[in-house]
Scaffold this active site. Structure first.
Site, short mmCIF file in Angstrom:
data_model
loop_
_atom_site.label_atom_id
_atom_site.label_comp_id
_atom_site.label_asym_id
_atom_site.label_seq_id
_atom_site.Cartn_x
_atom_site.Cartn_y
_atom_site.Cartn_z
N SER A 152 0.83 -1.20 0.00
CA SER A 152 0.00 0.00 0.00
C SER A 152 0.88 1.26 0.00
CB SER A 152 -0.95 -0.05 1.20
OG SER A 152 -1.93 0.94 1.13
N ASP A 315 -8.89 -6.48 -4.57
CA ASP A 315 -8.47 -5.18 -4.04
C ASP A 315 -8.98 -4.10 -4.98
OD1 ASP A 315 -7.22 -2.93 -3.07
OD2 ASP A 315 -5.19 -3.76 -3.11
N HIS A 348 -8.10 -5.16 -0.14
CA HIS A 348 -6.80 -4.50 0.04
C HIS A 348 -6.03 -5.09 1.21
CE1 HIS A 348 -3.80 -1.46 -0.44
NE2 HIS A 348 -4.01 -0.94 0.75
#
Length: 375
Positions: A152, A315, A348
Site C-alpha cells: 500500500s 483489491d 486490500h
C-alpha cells in the site's frame, strides 16, 4: 510455517541535522524509532527495509517482553524460515516521521515551545520519508539495501527508493500499491480527513493543549477507510445481513453485525492512533506522483533496481490495474520485473494475510535475492 523472531525491542536514533521537507518546511532535529531482526552480514549486503502503510509502525515482527500478545503487524511474513527470512536477511522496520509510535510527529514535544507540535508539524511526503529512511540507513552503516519492501503506502515508499536512491537498492517489492492515487482514492481520503477536521474536539490540530481527542472524527475516518480495505465478498461471507439481536429494532442504533464490527474497529483505532498523524499519512498518499501528473515512463527511467510487483484480485482500492501501471513503465525502461496477481477474497487487506500463493511468490523471489548476498 517458520518461527517467530521472539522477543524484540525498539531502538531510537536521534538526528541533529535539519531535514528540509518538500513543502519548504524544515525540521531542525528529529528522532526515528525502529526495530531490527536477524543479523547484518560482514559486508552489510543483506539488509531489507520494510516500509509501513498508513496505520503501520516499526513493530513489524516478534513480541515485546512485557507484552506477550504484542505481535508485530507482519509477523506472519517476517521471521526465521518465513518468506522474509531473518536467518538470511537483516530486516529493519521503522516508524515514519509524523507517526505516533515514537518517531517525531505532531504529538511529540517541540523543543522550541515545550508543547506538542500539533498543527505546527509540517505536511510530509513520501519523498521526505525516504530521505529520513536513507539517513537511518547511514546511521546503521548500510550503503545499499538488498531489498526495500512495502504494501500500500509502503509500496509507494519502496518505489520512491528506486527513484531517489537508484544505486542504494537492489530490489523493490511493491505490494498492493500504485504509482499515484486515482481521483476516487483522493476523494475517500478527503472525506476521512473532513471527519477529523470538523470534529469540535480537533481545535485546529492543537487538541493536546485542551486535553481532548477528536475521537468522533477519527472513529468515522477509520470506519470509512476500513470499508475500502475489505472486499464485498469478504464482508458478505463474514457478516452478510446478519442481525445482532436477531430482529429489526426500527431505529438508528447498531442492528447489523457489520455495523457492530465497523464501530468496534473505529473505537479501537481512535484509542490507539493520533488524528494529526492520520491527516499527514493520507495527505502523503494523495501527493505521491513520481511523474507529477506527467509521463510515468520518464519518471521511472531513473530506476536501476529489479522489481517484484504484486496485486490482489479483489483489491478495489489499489486494483491490479494500478499495479500494472507500475509494471509497464518499468518494462519500457528495460528493468527486470516480476508480476503476480493473486486470487484472494480479502480485498486490500490481502497484503497482510497469510496466503499460500502470495507467500510462495515472495519467498521464491527473496530466495533469489538471498543467493546474491554473502553469508
Amino acid at each position: 510455517m517458520g518461527n517467530s523472531v521472539g522477543i524484540v525491542r525498539a531502538e531510537r536514533a536521534s538526528f541533529e541535522e535539519p531535514l528540509a521537507f518538500r513543502s519548504g518546511a524544515v525540521l531542525p532535529r528529529y528522532d526515528l524509532v525502529y526495530e531490527t531482526y536477524g543479523k547484518l552480514n560482514s559486508d552489510r549486503s543483506n539488509a531489507i527495509l520494510i516500509c509501513h502503510a498508513l496505520s503501520g509502525h516499526h513493530h513489524v515482527a516478534g513480541v515485546y517482553a512485557d507484552a506477550p500478545k504484542s505481535q508485530g503487524w507482519w509477523d506472519n511474513m517476517v521471521g526465521p524460515g518465513k518468506p522474509i527470512d531473518t536467518d538470511r536477511f537483516f530486516v529493519i522496520g521503522m516508524n515514519n516521521l509524523g507517526g505516533c509510535h515514537g518517531s517525531t510527529g505532531p504529538s511529540s514535544i517541540d523543543p522550541e515551545t515545550g508543547r506538542p507540535y500539533g498543527s505546527r508539524f509540517p505536511v510530509i511526503t513520501v519523498e521526505d520519508w525516504v530521505e529520513s529512511q536513507a539517513r537511518l540507513a547511514d546511521h546503521l552503516g548500510i550503503t545499499r539495501f538488498a531489498a526495500v519492501i512495502g504494501g500500500s503506502l509502503g509500496g509507494m515508499q519502496a518505489l520512491q527508493w528506486s527513484l531517489a536512491y537508484p544505486d542504494r537498492v537492489r530490489h523493490v517489492l511493491a505490494i498492493a500499491s500504485a504509482p499515484r492515487l486515482t481521483a476516487q482514492n483522493i476523494a475517500f481520503n478527503d472525506v476521512a480527513r473532513n471527519a477529523i477536521l470538523t470534529d469540535p474536539d480537533f481545535h485546529g490540530g492543537d487538541y493536546y493543549q485542551h486535553n481532548v481527542v477528536p475521537t468522533r472524527g477519527l472513529r468515522l475516518a477509520r470506519m470509512l477507510g476500513h470499508i475500502t480495505y475489505l472486499s464485498d465478498d469478504a464482508m458478505a461471507d463474514k457478516f452478510g445481513r446478519e442481525l445482532k439481536s436477531g430482529q429489526y429494532n426500527y431505529g438508528y442504533e447498531v442492528e447489523f453485525q457489520i455495523e457492530s464490527y465497523l464501530r468496534y474497529q473505529g473505537d479501537k483505532f481512535a484509542g490507539l492512533f493520533d488524528a494529526n498523524t492520520y491527516l499527514l499519512m493520507t495527505k502523503a498518499l494523495d501527493y505521491f506522483d513520481p511523474a507529477n501528473g506527467g509521463d510515468l515512463n520518464s519518471a521511472f527511467a531513473k530506476a536501476r533496481a529489479d522489481f517484484l510487483v504484486i496485486s490482489f484480485t479483489t483489491d478495489w482500492r489499489f486494483s491490479p490495474q494500478r499495479s500494472r501501471e507500475i509494471v509497464r513503465p518499468l518494462l519500457h525502461n528495460g528493468r527486470r520485473v516480476s508480476y503476480a496477481e493473486i486470487a484472494s477474497a480479502h480485498g486490500h487487506d490481502s497484503f497482510l494475510m497469510e496466503h499460500p500463493h502470495y507467500f510462495d511468490v515472495v519467498r521464491a523471489y527473496l530466495d533469489n535475492v538471498g543467493r546474491e548476498v554473502s553469508a
